[in-house]
Design an enzyme around this catalytic site. Structure first.
Site, PDB file in Angstrom:
ATOM      1  N   HIS A 267       0.837  -1.203   0.000  1.00 51.84           N
ATOM      2  CA  HIS A 267       0.000   0.000   0.000  1.00 51.84           C
ATOM      3  C   HIS A 267       0.879   1.263   0.000  1.00 51.84           C
ATOM      4  O   HIS A 267       0.737   2.131  -0.871  1.00 51.84           O
ATOM      5  CB  HIS A 267      -0.906  -0.036   1.241  1.00 51.84           C
ATOM      6  CG  HIS A 267      -1.810   1.146   1.373  1.00 51.84           C
ATOM      7  ND1 HIS A 267      -3.140   1.107   1.045  1.00 51.84           N
ATOM      8  CD2 HIS A 267      -1.585   2.414   1.774  1.00 51.84           C
ATOM      9  CE1 HIS A 267      -3.684   2.295   1.242  1.00 51.84           C
ATOM     10  NE2 HIS A 267      -2.765   3.106   1.689  1.00 51.84           N
ATOM     11  N   GLU A 268       1.788   1.325   0.953  1.00 46.56           N
ATOM     12  CA  GLU A 268       2.618   2.537   1.059  1.00 46.56           C
ATOM     13  C   GLU A 268       3.562   2.663  -0.138  1.00 46.56           C
ATOM     14  O   GLU A 268       3.848   3.761  -0.600  1.00 46.56           O
ATOM     15  CB  GLU A 268       3.396   2.556   2.378  1.00 46.56           C
ATOM     16  CG  GLU A 268       2.536   2.507   3.642  1.00 46.56           C
ATOM     17  CD  GLU A 268       1.411   3.539   3.692  1.00 46.56           C
ATOM     18  OE1 GLU A 268       1.544   4.615   3.058  1.00 46.56           O
ATOM     19  OE2 GLU A 268       0.379   3.267   4.350  1.00 46.56           O
ATOM     20  N   HIS A 271       1.674   4.320  -2.821  1.00 47.93           N
ATOM     21  CA  HIS A 271       1.743   5.780  -2.638  1.00 47.93           C
ATOM     22  C   HIS A 271       3.104   6.288  -3.093  1.00 47.93           C
ATOM     23  O   HIS A 271       3.218   7.321  -3.754  1.00 47.93           O
ATOM     24  CB  HIS A 271       1.594   6.133  -1.153  1.00 47.93           C
ATOM     25  CG  HIS A 271       0.206   6.106  -0.618  1.00 47.93           C
ATOM     26  ND1 HIS A 271      -0.821   6.830  -1.175  1.00 47.93           N
ATOM     27  CD2 HIS A 271      -0.341   5.475   0.453  1.00 47.93           C
ATOM     28  CE1 HIS A 271      -1.934   6.635  -0.458  1.00 47.93           C
ATOM     29  NE2 HIS A 271      -1.674   5.812   0.528  1.00 47.93           N
ATOM     30  N   GLU A 297      -4.829   7.592  -2.847  1.00 47.00           N
ATOM     31  CA  GLU A 297      -5.301   6.300  -2.326  1.00 47.00           C
ATOM     32  C   GLU A 297      -5.611   5.328  -3.458  1.00 47.00           C
ATOM     33  O   GLU A 297      -5.531   4.111  -3.275  1.00 47.00           O
ATOM     34  CB  GLU A 297      -6.544   6.500  -1.470  1.00 47.00           C
ATOM     35  CG  GLU A 297      -6.236   6.918  -0.055  1.00 47.00           C
ATOM     36  CD  GLU A 297      -5.405   5.888   0.693  1.00 47.00           C
ATOM     37  OE1 GLU A 297      -5.788   4.707   0.711  1.00 47.00           O
ATOM     38  OE2 GLU A 297      -4.364   6.259   1.252  1.00 47.00           O
TER      39      GLU A 297
HETATM   40 ZN    ZN Z   1      -2.997   5.139   1.954  1.00 44.86          ZN
END
Ligand code: ZN
Length: 504
Positions: A267-268, A271, A297
């Site tokens: 997830h990160e 980003h 997101e």
């Molecule tokens: Zn996030």
């Protein structure tokens, strides 16, 4: 350069980049506070942050900058990059001109204090340790929202606008109503089916160092550049980009379940890929940053959920998984995949499965609207939280640590932030459909460990535009459609059918 005033435009960008450097300094200090700073440093750090916020505010509100912007705006061609620079700068200046410097400093100081008391309160599972600082923060945020909204605007909209420019409570409300309805039906159908997923393949003994190395490897395979980024442990996973060449991501782990760390890192890193893909030539300019948190997101969730939780990804990743975790050698894709796609109500948002995640967001949307609107007070939050969880997810936390204290957001004043997670889910589903249309069989690529075509598509269609286009316009440009929950809900229904055999 278009227009007649090249020198004015250059001067404006120069001044803007100084302001941006102050924001970066502040972001570095925040990263340090989360990953390195000793607990006793918080008071001193709060003063530094407050000073930086004050200096930044003064620079942004100085007539020198507004004069330079006025001069830069002369003769700018509609639709040009310069016009987008002027638009984004005006948006920020308009916003900041409504906030007195004293309030900007108070907010920065309150955030540092509330962050520390939140941390202590959560560790002790005692809301009263956080309550006074949160009350102070909410007071400041209500004041900020009132000033930003003006006499005719809605305060909660003003807070949403900080993270998702242009989005309003009135637009989100029907969206959340539809999601609540459809997702609850899926959850109900799964529960009534009586089928449970065997999650044991995801559990076991996963040493911290092996989890870090595995996550690091997967992030690198995704395309995250570790010469322009770092991965560090922190109590809360986050990504902070100081520049496309310096992007920090953090992670945390559970020793007995690898999903928390791996999907947190994917997830990160998602980003982080966006931050690393922002164009260097616009770095430090008004359109340099990501266009909205919803788009941000969409990038993290696309990698975490649509890539990382797919069968195709695991048919490539499983040998790596065995290599890093020899104790899990008997795990197969068929056994593991359902455990990555459960639909089971749980208490903690960041650990929630993707079948229930947006119901967690719906809880926060309800609670924040009521709080900022003044319908409830801080002291009511623990009870309101539990009641809303019971209503939407059918469960109640035994303590406040896993209840109302679980999220970091309110401690830094991030009211209006949560809906961007759900917007990200809707956007990523729609983008993924467009990416498949453009690239063909993505699953076959993932199964070979080829992520570059997808990353290049995201670079071309999303990353390289930074803030040149507002989020809704960008989604329409890329997918040819306005944002809708359809693709996301279709994906949720498909997964529920494959994992649990239920049709909704
Ligand atoms: Zn996030």
């Amino acid at each position: 350069m278009t227009g007649s005033n090249g020198a004015g435009y250059e001067r404006f960008l120069e001044l803007w980049s100084e302001v941006n450097d102050l924001s970066r300094a502040s972001a570095v200090l925040s990263w340090d506070q989360e990953t390195q700073m000793p607990e006793k440093g918080s008071e001193a750090r709060g003063r530094v942050q407050s000073t930086l916020a004050g200096v930044r505010h003064a620079k942004l509100t100085a007539t020198e900058l507004s004069d330079a912007l006025a001069s830069a705006a002369e003769g700018v061609e509609e639709g040009s990059v310069e016009a987008a620079q002027v638009r984004e700068a005006r948006r920020e200046l308009d916003r900041i001109s409504k906030i007195p410097e004293s309030l900007a400093r108070d907010l920065a100081l309150a955030a540092t204090r509330a962050h520390e008391s939140w941390r202590r309160a959560r560790a002790a599972s005692d809301f009263s340790l956080f309550q006074p600082d949160l009350e102070h923060m909410v007071g400041l945020k209500r004041e900020e929202a009132r000033l930003l909204a003006g006499p005719d605007g809605r305060p909660f909209d003003a807070l949403l606008d900080q993270f998702e420019p242009g989005v309003t409570e009135a637009e989100l409300e029907p969206l959340f109503t539809e999601l609540r309805g459809r997702l609850s039906s899926i959850v109900r159908a799964v529960t009534e089916s009586g089928k449970a997923v065997d999650e044991s393949p995801a559990r076991g003994d996963f040493p911290m160092e092996a989890q870090r190395a595995f996550g690091h490897r997967v992030a690198r395979e995704m395309g995250f550049d570790f010469e322009a980024g770092r991965l560090d442990l922190a109590p809360h996973p986050f990504c902070s980009g100081f520049a496309p060449t310096d992007v920090r991501i953090t992670w945390r782990y559970l020793a007995d379940d690898f999903r928390s760390a791996l999907f947190g890192i994917m997830h990160e890193a998602g980003h982080g890929l966006y931050e690393q893909g922002l164009p260097l030539e616009w770095d430090g300019t008004p359109i340099g940053p990501a266009t909205s948190l919803g788009i941000h997101e969409s990038q993290s969730r696309l990698w975490e959920n649509l890539v990382g939780r797919s069968q195709a990804f695991w048919s490539w990743c499983l040998p790596l998984f065995h290599e890093y975790f020899p104790g899990s050698r008997d795990v197969t894709v068929d056994r593991l995949w359902p455990a990555l796609n459960t639909v089971k109500p749980s208490l903690i948002r960041v650990e929630a499965d993707q079948g229930t995640y947006d119901l967690h967001i719906a809880v926060r949307f309800e609670v924040e609207r009521a709080l900022i609107g003044g319908e409830v007070e801080v002291r009511d939050l623990p009870e309101l939280w539990d009641v809303t969880y019971e209503e939407l997810l059918g469960i109640r936390s035994p303590d406040v640590a896993d209840g109302v204290l679980q999220d970091i957001h309110w401690s830094f004043g991030g009211f209006g932030y949560f809906p961007t997670y759900t917007l990200g889910n809707l956007i990523n589903a729609q983008l993924f459909v467009a990416a498949k249309d453009a690239l063909g069989d993505l699953d076959a690529m993932f199964a070979r460990g080829e992520f570059r075509p997808l990353l290049d598509w995201l670079r071309d269609n999303i990353h390289q535009h930074a803030s040149r286009y507002p989020a809704n316009e960008l989604v329409e440009r890329v997918t040819g459609r306005a944002l809708s929950p359809d693709d996301f809900l279709a994906e949720r229904a498909r997964v529920a059918e494959e994992v649990y055999g239920v049709t909704v």
